[in-house]
Write a protein that holds these residues in place. Structure first.
Motif, short mmCIF file in Angstrom:
data_model
loop_
_atom_site.label_atom_id
_atom_site.label_comp_id
_atom_site.label_asym_id
_atom_site.label_seq_id
_atom_site.Cartn_x
_atom_site.Cartn_y
_atom_site.Cartn_z
N ALA A 75 0.83 -1.21 0.00
CA ALA A 75 0.00 0.00 0.00
C ALA A 75 0.86 1.26 0.00
O ALA A 75 0.58 2.22 -0.73
CB ALA A 75 -0.93 -0.01 1.21
N LEU A 76 1.91 1.27 0.81
CA LEU A 76 2.80 2.43 0.87
C LEU A 76 3.62 2.56 -0.42
O LEU A 76 3.88 3.67 -0.90
CB LEU A 76 3.75 2.30 2.06
CG LEU A 76 3.12 2.44 3.45
CD1 LEU A 76 4.09 1.97 4.53
CD2 LEU A 76 2.70 3.88 3.71
N GLY A 214 -5.21 -9.83 0.91
CA GLY A 214 -6.07 -9.38 -0.18
C GLY A 214 -7.19 -8.48 0.27
O GLY A 214 -7.52 -7.49 -0.40
N LEU A 215 -7.80 -8.78 1.41
CA LEU A 215 -8.90 -7.96 1.91
C LEU A 215 -8.41 -6.62 2.43
O LEU A 215 -9.10 -5.60 2.29
CB LEU A 215 -9.65 -8.71 3.01
CG LEU A 215 -10.46 -9.93 2.54
CD1 LEU A 215 -11.00 -10.71 3.75
CD2 LEU A 215 -11.61 -9.50 1.63
N LEU A 216 -7.21 -6.59 3.04
CA LEU A 216 -6.69 -5.31 3.54
C LEU A 216 -6.36 -4.37 2.40
O LEU A 216 -6.67 -3.17 2.45
CB LEU A 216 -5.46 -5.55 4.42
CG LEU A 216 -4.82 -4.28 5.01
CD1 LEU A 216 -5.84 -3.45 5.79
CD2 LEU A 216 -3.63 -4.65 5.92
N LEU A 217 -5.74 -4.89 1.34
CA LEU A 217 -5.45 -4.03 0.19
C LEU A 217 -6.74 -3.51 -0.46
O LEU A 217 -6.82 -2.35 -0.87
CB LEU A 217 -4.60 -4.80 -0.83
CG LEU A 217 -3.13 -4.94 -0.45
CD1 LEU A 217 -2.42 -5.95 -1.35
CD2 LEU A 217 -2.42 -3.60 -0.50
N SER A 218 -7.75 -4.36 -0.51
CA SER A 218 -9.05 -3.90 -1.04
C SER A 218 -9.66 -2.83 -0.15
O SER A 218 -10.25 -1.85 -0.64
CB SER A 218 -10.02 -5.08 -1.16
OG SER A 218 -9.58 -5.99 -2.15
N SER A 219 -9.52 -2.99 1.16
CA SER A 219 -10.07 -2.02 2.10
C SER A 219 -9.37 -0.67 1.97
O SER A 219 -10.01 0.38 1.97
CB SER A 219 -9.94 -2.55 3.54
OG SER A 219 -10.68 -3.74 3.72
N ILE A 220 -8.05 -0.70 1.87
CA ILE A 220 -7.28 0.54 1.76
C ILE A 220 -7.64 1.29 0.49
O ILE A 220 -7.71 2.52 0.46
CB ILE A 220 -5.77 0.23 1.81
CG1 ILE A 220 -5.38 -0.28 3.21
CG2 ILE A 220 -4.94 1.46 1.44
CD1 ILE A 220 -3.98 -0.85 3.29
N ARG A 221 -7.91 0.56 -0.58
CA ARG A 221 -8.19 1.17 -1.88
C ARG A 221 -9.68 1.39 -2.13
O ARG A 221 -10.06 1.95 -3.16
CB ARG A 221 -7.60 0.29 -2.98
CG ARG A 221 -6.07 0.28 -2.96
CD ARG A 221 -5.50 -0.87 -3.73
NE ARG A 221 -4.03 -0.80 -3.77
CZ ARG A 221 -3.25 -1.80 -4.18
NH1 ARG A 221 -3.79 -2.95 -4.56
NH2 ARG A 221 -1.95 -1.64 -4.19
N ASP A 222 -10.52 0.96 -1.21
CA ASP A 222 -11.96 1.14 -1.38
C ASP A 222 -12.33 2.61 -1.21
O ASP A 222 -11.73 3.31 -0.38
CB ASP A 222 -12.71 0.29 -0.35
CG ASP A 222 -14.18 0.14 -0.67
OD1 ASP A 222 -14.53 -0.76 -1.45
OD2 ASP A 222 -14.98 0.93 -0.14
#
Length: 382
Positions: A75-76, A214-222
């Motif tokens: 993410a960073l 996978g879910l954390l990256l989706s959450s950050i980009r949601d």
């Protein structure tokens, strides 16, 4: 008006001084001094990712906290608008989820905050409102309550109250939740149902390392605020092969982990491993269980659960939180409304008791494999 992160953090520090002192039983927190003023970056396209195809992506065996760390690193790395902050994140945090991130990306992007959850989330809302990706860590989910007003009255309503002119959709709040084996009533709570009652935010809980990444990256980009609860019991205990690259898993899409014909079981987080063992034991007695991981609690995937219950005719929901007002009650009510004529037994709930989370009596409180197995048998023989 745009302000530097240094200026914003100084405001957060003043907020901490004005807040009533909280008696947290976690390590002491030092304030970080940011090196230089960092300009808030303008909007830019997000890195595009997709769910990896099975067998087509290199994988590495990781535990859950390492998978979280890997997701935060990505993410960073892929979005310079991303910032991580919270109590002790600079050196890795209590559970080591942010290890080496400050050294890699700098202390202006990964930094400690004062011990003030209201201030942490308030700062995160402002940062996200300026078109950044704010990833705020609450050290334990039990400590999230001082920030409750900021989450439910500010973050959740930001877009609505402005008529979609403004939003804080780049906000992700991470918090370790659930039983830890010795946490007692201040370090083992499961507060997900409080936030499931609030329109405007999403609530996501992974069950394993690959799911967490996978879910954390989706959450950050949601494009919506997300409360992301991480099952602390599994940080080191859950290990599996995790795709090494950048990938996202769909939010609000449940996963059928195990197909069956006699009864549907629904859960999330650490409880899935307990439920899976109950399914295995039930199969030895000739009972076929379908197991569903909800993954996203709000908005939850009613259609997948409904289709399963229409097939099996029975439903069991299990979670660690107290049974009264737990999210299992919402699932139960919704399925009764939608599948009433197909149900062959009352919906069963195997949950925590309506007591504060105990310390010595934790084994009696927890919804165990045997409790779930007994409920499965009762439902099937109803």
């Amino acid at each position: 008006m745009r302000i530097s992160i240094t200026r914003a953090l100084s405001i957060l520090q003043r907020c901490a001084r004005d807040c009533p002192q909280q008696q947290h039983s976690s390590p002491s927190v030092g304030n970080s001094t940011l090196s230089g003023a960092v300009r808030l970056l303008s909007s830019q396209a997000l890195a595009t990712s997709k769910e990896p195809e099975a067998g087509n992506v290199p994988k590495k065996s990781l535990n859950l906290f390492s998978a979280i760390n890997q997701a935060l690193h990505i993410a960073l790395e892929t979005d310079p608008r991303s910032y991580i902050f919270g109590e002790d994140v600079n050196f890795g945090g209590v559970f080591r989820c942010t290890t080496n991130l400050a050294d890699t990306f700098g202390k202006h992007r990964v930094f400690n905050t004062p011990l003030c959850e209201q201030g942490i989330v308030g700062f995160a809302i402002g940062l996200a409102a300026m078109d950044n990706r704010a990833i705020a860590e609450i050290q334990f989910a039990d400590y999230i309550y001082p920030a409750f007003d900021q989450i439910v009255n500010e973050a959740a309503k930001f877009r609505y109250r402005s008529g979609n002119q403004f939003n804080c959709g780049g906000l992700t709040i991470r918090a370790p939740y659930g039983a830890v084996g010795h946490g007692g009533h201040y370090h083992s709570q499961s507060p997900e149902s409080f936030f499931c009652h609030v329109p405007g935010i999403k609530v996501v809980i992974p069950r394993s390392p690959a799911q967490a990444k996978g879910l954390l990256l989706s959450s950050i980009r949601d494009p919506n605020p997300v409360v992301f609860f991480e099952p602390k019991w599994l940080y080191r205990q859950s290990v599996e092969d995790v795709p090494e690259g950048d990938y996202m898993l769909p939010l609000s899409k449940a996963e059928v982990m195990r197909e069956g014909t006699d009864i549907t079981l629904v859960g999330w987080g650490a409880q899935l491993s307990v439920m899976e063992q109950a399914c295995i034991d039930a199969s030895k007695e000739g009972i076929s269980c379908e197991l569903i991981d909800l993954r996203t609690l709000i908005p939850w995937d009613r259609e997948t659960v409904e289709a399963s219950v229409n097939k099996t005719g029975r439903l069991l929901v299990s979670h660690e939180a107290p049974v009264t007002g737990g999210f299992g009650a919402e699932i139960s009510a919704s399925i009764v409304e939608r599948c009433f004529l197909r149900l062959e037994a009352p919906v069963a709930r195997v949950c925590g008791y309506d007591t504060p989370f105990p310390l010595v009596f934790e084994p009696f409180y927890m919804p165990t494999k045997n409790k779930i197995l007994d409920a499965i048998k009762t439902s099937v023989s109803y």
